[in-house]
Scaffold this motif. Structure first.
Motif, PDB file in Angstrom:
ATOM      1  N   GLN A 152      54.114 -42.103 -24.310  1.00  0.00           N
ATOM      2  CA  GLN A 152      53.765 -42.731 -25.636  1.00  0.00           C
ATOM      3  C   GLN A 152      54.114 -43.803 -26.021  1.00  0.00           C
ATOM      4  OE1 GLN A 152      52.843 -39.750 -29.017  1.00  0.00           O
ATOM      5  NE2 GLN A 152      53.388 -38.230 -27.574  1.00  0.00           N
ATOM      6  N   LEU A 153      55.253 -44.111 -25.644  1.00  0.00           N
ATOM      7  CA  LEU A 153      56.053 -45.293 -26.056  1.00  0.00           C
ATOM      8  C   LEU A 153      55.632 -46.272 -25.098  1.00  0.00           C
ATOM      9  CD1 LEU A 153      59.956 -44.419 -26.791  1.00  0.00           C
ATOM     10  CD2 LEU A 153      58.256 -45.687 -28.284  1.00  0.00           C
ATOM     11  N   LEU A 154      55.474 -45.882 -23.800  1.00  0.00           N
ATOM     12  CA  LEU A 154      54.895 -46.822 -22.729  1.00  0.00           C
ATOM     13  C   LEU A 154      53.569 -47.328 -23.047  1.00  0.00           C
ATOM     14  CD1 LEU A 154      55.386 -48.339 -19.946  1.00  0.00           C
ATOM     15  CD2 LEU A 154      54.357 -46.310 -18.829  1.00  0.00           C
ATOM     16  N   SER A 155      52.757 -46.452 -23.671  1.00  0.00           N
ATOM     17  CA  SER A 155      51.407 -46.699 -24.001  1.00  0.00           C
ATOM     18  C   SER A 155      51.160 -47.610 -25.072  1.00  0.00           C
ATOM     19  CB  SER A 155      50.656 -45.423 -24.284  1.00  0.00           C
ATOM     20  OG  SER A 155      49.270 -45.813 -24.621  1.00  0.00           O
ATOM     21  N   ALA A 156      52.203 -47.447 -26.130  1.00  0.00           N
ATOM     22  CA  ALA A 156      52.156 -48.206 -27.142  1.00  0.00           C
ATOM     23  C   ALA A 156      52.616 -49.736 -26.881  1.00  0.00           C
ATOM     24  CB  ALA A 156      53.175 -47.475 -28.245  1.00  0.00           C
ATOM     25  N   PHE A 157      53.698 -50.023 -25.995  1.00  0.00           N
ATOM     26  CA  PHE A 157      53.941 -51.215 -25.475  1.00  0.00           C
ATOM     27  C   PHE A 157      53.066 -52.000 -24.765  1.00  0.00           C
ATOM     28  CE2 PHE A 157      58.308 -49.828 -27.213  1.00  0.00           C
ATOM     29  CZ  PHE A 157      58.554 -50.999 -27.595  1.00  0.00           C
ATOM     30  N   LYS A 158      52.431 -51.411 -23.714  1.00  0.00           N
ATOM     31  CA  LYS A 158      51.143 -51.601 -23.301  1.00  0.00           C
ATOM     32  C   LYS A 158      50.177 -52.366 -24.231  1.00  0.00           C
ATOM     33  CE  LYS A 158      51.877 -49.551 -18.576  1.00  0.00           C
ATOM     34  NZ  LYS A 158      51.208 -48.852 -17.494  1.00  0.00           N
ATOM     35  N   ASN A 159      49.934 -51.646 -24.972  1.00  0.00           N
ATOM     36  CA  ASN A 159      48.773 -51.866 -25.982  1.00  0.00           C
ATOM     37  C   ASN A 159      49.174 -53.285 -26.838  1.00  0.00           C
ATOM     38  OD1 ASN A 159      46.936 -49.933 -25.258  1.00  0.00           O
ATOM     39  ND2 ASN A 159      47.800 -48.441 -26.860  1.00  0.00           N
ATOM     40  N   PHE A 160      50.507 -53.245 -27.118  1.00  0.00           N
ATOM     41  CA  PHE A 160      51.187 -54.264 -27.914  1.00  0.00           C
ATOM     42  C   PHE A 160      51.088 -55.596 -26.865  1.00  0.00           C
ATOM     43  CE2 PHE A 160      55.000 -56.986 -28.068  1.00  0.00           C
ATOM     44  CZ  PHE A 160      54.698 -57.786 -29.254  1.00  0.00           C
ATOM     45  N   GLU A 161      51.449 -55.506 -25.647  1.00  0.00           N
ATOM     46  CA  GLU A 161      51.135 -56.732 -24.675  1.00  0.00           C
ATOM     47  C   GLU A 161      49.757 -57.142 -24.442  1.00  0.00           C
ATOM     48  OE1 GLU A 161      54.385 -57.877 -22.054  1.00  0.00           O
ATOM     49  OE2 GLU A 161      54.461 -57.954 -24.394  1.00  0.00           O
ATOM     50  N   ASN A 162      48.795 -56.150 -24.736  1.00  0.00           N
ATOM     51  CA  ASN A 162      47.460 -56.500 -24.374  1.00  0.00           C
ATOM     52  C   ASN A 162      46.669 -56.883 -25.561  1.00  0.00           C
ATOM     53  OD1 ASN A 162      47.688 -56.071 -21.515  1.00  0.00           O
ATOM     54  ND2 ASN A 162      47.349 -53.924 -21.864  1.00  0.00           N
ATOM     55  N   ASP A 163      47.222 -56.859 -26.764  1.00  0.00           N
ATOM     56  CA  ASP A 163      46.548 -57.035 -28.188  1.00  0.00           C
ATOM     57  C   ASP A 163      46.922 -58.478 -28.516  1.00  0.00           C
ATOM     58  OD1 ASP A 163      45.564 -57.157 -30.464  1.00  0.00           O
ATOM     59  OD2 ASP A 163      46.456 -55.363 -31.272  1.00  0.00           O
ATOM     60  N   GLY A 177      59.635 -45.883 -16.825  1.00  0.00           N
ATOM     61  CA  GLY A 177      60.964 -45.352 -16.524  1.00  0.00           C
ATOM     62  C   GLY A 177      61.103 -44.048 -17.359  1.00  0.00           C
ATOM     63  N   PRO A 178      62.235 -43.185 -17.038  1.00  0.00           N
ATOM     64  CA  PRO A 178      62.592 -42.024 -17.871  1.00  0.00           C
ATOM     65  C   PRO A 178      62.444 -42.220 -19.220  1.00  0.00           C
ATOM     66  CG  PRO A 178      64.215 -42.177 -16.245  1.00  0.00           C
ATOM     67  CD  PRO A 178      63.344 -43.487 -16.250  1.00  0.00           C
ATOM     68  N   MET A 179      62.680 -43.229 -20.044  1.00  0.00           N
ATOM     69  CA  MET A 179      62.534 -43.575 -21.356  1.00  0.00           C
ATOM     70  C   MET A 179      61.158 -44.183 -21.879  1.00  0.00           C
ATOM     71  SD  MET A 179      65.430 -42.470 -23.103  1.00  0.00           S
ATOM     72  CE  MET A 179      65.181 -43.132 -24.679  1.00  0.00           C
ATOM     73  N   GLY A 180      60.409 -44.575 -20.891  1.00  0.00           N
ATOM     74  CA  GLY A 180      58.969 -45.232 -20.801  1.00  0.00           C
ATOM     75  C   GLY A 180      58.891 -46.589 -20.596  1.00  0.00           C
ATOM     76  N   PRO A 181      59.335 -47.366 -21.502  1.00  0.00           N
ATOM     77  CA  PRO A 181      58.764 -48.799 -21.274  1.00  0.00           C
ATOM     78  C   PRO A 181      60.082 -49.773 -20.682  1.00  0.00           C
ATOM     79  CG  PRO A 181      59.334 -48.685 -23.682  1.00  0.00           C
ATOM     80  CD  PRO A 181      59.201 -47.101 -23.093  1.00  0.00           C
ATOM     81  N   SER A 182      61.121 -48.831 -20.390  1.00  0.00           N
ATOM     82  CA  SER A 182      62.319 -49.704 -19.898  1.00  0.00           C
ATOM     83  C   SER A 182      62.084 -50.655 -18.722  1.00  0.00           C
ATOM     84  CB  SER A 182      63.597 -48.471 -19.780  1.00  0.00           C
ATOM     85  OG  SER A 182      62.972 -47.653 -18.527  1.00  0.00           O
ATOM     86  N   ARG A 183      60.951 -50.433 -17.824  1.00  0.00           N
ATOM     87  CA  ARG A 183      61.112 -51.367 -16.762  1.00  0.00           C
ATOM     88  C   ARG A 183      59.970 -52.591 -17.002  1.00  0.00           C
ATOM     89  NH1 ARG A 183      59.994 -46.619 -12.430  1.00  0.00           N
ATOM     90  NH2 ARG A 183      62.239 -45.600 -12.541  1.00  0.00           N
ATOM     91  N   MET A 184      59.609 -52.678 -18.270  1.00  0.00           N
ATOM     92  CA  MET A 184      58.792 -53.944 -18.855  1.00  0.00           C
ATOM     93  C   MET A 184      59.462 -55.034 -18.991  1.00  0.00           C
ATOM     94  SD  MET A 184      56.083 -51.759 -21.425  1.00  0.00           S
ATOM     95  CE  MET A 184      54.811 -53.314 -21.215  1.00  0.00           C
ATOM     96  N   SER A 185      58.999 -56.120 -18.701  1.00  0.00           N
ATOM     97  CA  SER A 185      59.522 -57.332 -18.938  1.00  0.00           C
ATOM     98  C   SER A 185      58.401 -58.123 -20.219  1.00  0.00           C
ATOM     99  CB  SER A 185      59.343 -58.505 -17.923  1.00  0.00           C
ATOM    100  OG  SER A 185      60.514 -57.819 -16.749  1.00  0.00           O
ATOM    101  N   LEU A 186      58.656 -57.810 -21.341  1.00  0.00           N
ATOM    102  CA  LEU A 186      57.720 -58.097 -22.508  1.00  0.00           C
ATOM    103  C   LEU A 186      57.547 -59.544 -22.582  1.00  0.00           C
ATOM    104  CD1 LEU A 186      59.201 -55.839 -25.027  1.00  0.00           C
ATOM    105  CD2 LEU A 186      57.213 -55.141 -23.608  1.00  0.00           C
ATOM    106  N   LYS A 187      56.086 -59.901 -22.717  1.00  0.00           N
ATOM    107  CA  LYS A 187      55.654 -61.378 -22.729  1.00  0.00           C
ATOM    108  C   LYS A 187      55.694 -61.898 -24.399  1.00  0.00           C
ATOM    109  CE  LYS A 187      51.598 -59.878 -21.241  1.00  0.00           C
ATOM    110  NZ  LYS A 187      50.178 -59.972 -20.871  1.00  0.00           N
ATOM    111  N   LYS A 188      56.123 -60.828 -25.264  1.00  0.00           N
ATOM    112  CA  LYS A 188      56.112 -61.374 -26.473  1.00  0.00           C
ATOM    113  C   LYS A 188      57.376 -60.468 -27.083  1.00  0.00           C
ATOM    114  CE  LYS A 188      51.846 -59.510 -27.141  1.00  0.00           C
ATOM    115  NZ  LYS A 188      50.414 -59.048 -27.617  1.00  0.00           N
ATOM    116  N   PRO A 189      57.695 -61.411 -28.240  1.00  0.00           N
ATOM    117  CA  PRO A 189      59.117 -60.939 -28.948  1.00  0.00           C
ATOM    118  C   PRO A 189      59.264 -59.492 -29.330  1.00  0.00           C
ATOM    119  CG  PRO A 189      58.571 -62.959 -29.703  1.00  0.00           C
ATOM    120  CD  PRO A 189      57.326 -62.276 -29.127  1.00  0.00           C
ATOM    121  N   LEU A 190      60.462 -58.727 -29.340  1.00  0.00           N
ATOM    122  CA  LEU A 190      60.747 -57.471 -29.729  1.00  0.00           C
ATOM    123  C   LEU A 190      61.827 -57.531 -30.678  1.00  0.00           C
ATOM    124  CD1 LEU A 190      60.188 -54.285 -29.705  1.00  0.00           C
ATOM    125  CD2 LEU A 190      61.336 -54.293 -27.429  1.00  0.00           C
TER     126      LEU A 190
END
Length: 294
Positions: free
Chosen positions: A65-76, A118-131
């Motif tokens: 669910q965390l991974l999905s939330a961060f992907k949605n953030f990246e694409n919104d 990753g086991p914690m979800g979005p840990s392998r992402m390189s985010l395009k926007k600030p967190l």
């Protein structure tokens, strides 16, 4: 799949916010990540880990669910900055749920795939926007690794940090050995990694593990205000400089200088010239002032 919108009036710290939340879930009992935004600043996305009775430990379902939330953030395109926090106000995240590990219900792939969670979800992402991470209580083990994904961390006075999974033979496989040395330096990172000791908030602030140290109960409100302050300025320029800084950590000085120049020069006409005209014509922001810049 169901969805609904709710309005939440929240007293966060000493500030009152109206938060609009859109929740999508398969069943309400399985929703362990809340997604919302501050009503007067819709471009600030709030992502909350919602397992307070488990100190917001992440299990496999929550990780997805965390991974999905961060992907949605990246694409919104309407979301420009995100804040990750723990629901309940007493824990950011105490790591991966060891009860799931002990039951052998999880399967850890032998091969690494950067496109898989990753086991914690979005840990392998390189985010395009600030967190920004808003941290109350324990931010340890996998929870610490999640916080390292953020550009900035706002920690409360009673917050605690550490590689506490050291005690149980659980390795750092969500970026902890990669991001922690880059953030606070190899010597300090090895201190935390080898000893597994608890780091209290003041020390975390002193060594640069957290960027803001705030009173208890105010990490989320202060993170929201920080996000608003960041968004006051030309966004594309800010985010390009942010990405260039991240690029420089993993590349040579020459390559980083070239990257900085090539991406920065694209902004001259779009943001720099209008900004310079605003400075000259409106006479705002002079003498290093920020408050009069609109």
């Amino acid at each position: 799949m169901h969805s609904h919108r709710i309005l939440l009036s929240s007293y966060i710290g000493r500030k009152f916010y109206t938060i609009t939340s859109t929740l999508r879930y398969s069943s309400s009992s399985n929703t362990t990540v809340n997604i919302s935004h501050v009503d007067d600043t819709p471009s600030v996305r709030l992502i909350g880990i919602n397992r307070p009775t488990k100190r917001n430990c992440v299990n496999h379902s929550t990780a997805l669910q965390l991974l999905s939330a961060f992907k949605n953030f990246e694409n919104d395109d309407t979301a420009r900055i995100a804040i990750l926090y723990g629901e309940g106000g007493s824990a950011f995240c105490a790591g991966y749920d060891l009860s799931e590990v002990a039951s052998s219900k999880i399967s850890v792939p032998m091969d690494y795939n950067k496109n898989e969670p990753g086991p914690m979800g979005p840990s392998r992402m390189s985010l395009k926007k600030p967190l920004i991470a808003a941290i109350a209580g324990p931010c340890v083990a996998g929870g610490l690794e999640l916080s390292l994904l953020a550009d900035m961390r706002v920690g409360e006075q009673s917050s605690k940090y550490g590689v506490l999974c050291r005690r149980f033979g659980v390795p750092l496989i969500d970026g902890g050995t990669v991001r922690l040395p880059r953030l606070i330096g190899l010597s300090r990172a090895l201190d935390l990694i080898l000893t597994g000791r608890t780091v209290h908030a003041q020390e975390a602030f002193n060594i640069g593990l957290i960027n803001r140290l705030v009173p208890d109960g105010q990490c989320l409100s202060e993170a929201i205000q920080l996000a608003k302050d960041i968004l006051r300025f030309p966004y594309e320029c800010m985010n390009t400089d942010r990405l260039s800084a991240h690029f420089s950590v993993s590349n040579t000085v020459d390559d980083s200088l070239e990257h900085e120049y090539l991406y920065g020069r694209q902004l001259i006409e779009r943001e720099s010239i209008p900004g310079a005209k605003h400075f000259i014509e409106q006479k705002q922001g002079r003498g290093g002032k920020y408050d009069d810049v609109k």
